[in-house]
Design a protein around this motif. Sequence first.
Motif: not given
Length: 369
Positions: A16, A27, A48, A57, A66
């Motif tokens: 990231l 990312v 996100v 992620v 994150t």
Amino acid sequence: MKVQQKNTKAGDYPSLWWDEERKIIKVIDQRRLPFLFEIFEARTLNEVAFAIKEMVVRGAPLIGITAAFGMVLAAQQSANTSREVFVKKLKEAKNILLKTRPTAVDLFNNLEIMQKTIDVNRTNRENIQQLKLQAKKLLEATLSECKKIGEVGAELFTLKTKSVLTYCNAGALATVDYGTALAPIREAHKRGKRFTVFVPETRPRLQGGRLTAWELANEGIDHLIITDNAIGHYLKKGVIDLVIVGADRITVNGDVANKIGTYTISVLCKEHHVPFFVAAPLSTFDLQTKKGEEIIIEERSEEEVRTVLCVESSKDQKPKRRLIHNPNSPNKNPAFDVTPAENITGIITAKGILRQPLKKKIAKLFNPQ
Ligand code: MRU
């Protein structure tokens, strides 16, 4: 992390990073690795939240980082509102992020820190700056802790260590770089130790076979993918000298939530007298939760169990989900389990290895006199 992948520029990619020019995060998209190497751009709070929920992620520390940057993006989106609306919007953003995944405590810990950074007496612009600084600080702390975990944990590798088993992916992809469980493995290899890393597939999402194997292959570290069912066989045969796994949440008494199947490995290690270590940064400790039974275990979709992501050959770059079970049979998919403290030989932290009694050592780690 060194990434050498066809069709991408070989180079160093963290999992990231913040793009200051565009004020977004980028990312490595972990959903289709190692078949497809793609960068996912998260420009908004919702992107996100999507990235965490859908496992673009994953891995406890990276989820936490994150989410911290998710707060920065949410703040940027509300820059031109009144201070009152700004604070309200950020509360809403925090609640959205809190609901993305329930088990990894880094998410909750980092969001708490981000929330505390907001000061109603500052302008929105100042608050955005402070939030960004805080998110970067959390990222830097994870990086330096993981590096240190590597140095501390590498001491466990002696000349007699011929093999180590890790589980799921607690590597650079799951943190920002280095990894937690993979950090000592990387560092020991760097120091010239030679051993084989046993990598169980980690059904259903195959984080071992897809991600850990990819990281180790990129670094030229000798490894063997095995089925999850083969773990007991190899531990019983005395082929595995050491086990190091990551953690999603460590409670006050030293119980550890980690990828489903970790508990089974810990029981087998106890039976066969193989040292079982957990590696984690401080953000993975949950000082609000006394014991493992209180941890919420994420239940994921039936689809993950019923299908696998695969390609037809190593040249194929279009992975597809394929059905592997009887189509209309129901299934269950708990994503994590809890390993009781007594099954754990030690917890590798940046501040040293905590050994039994873990409860006492954890208390001392956070309250040194
Ligand atoms: O569901 P995942 O892939 O997020 O689960 C990851 C794990 O269980 C890891 O072992 C853990 O988060 C530690 S990562 C350093």
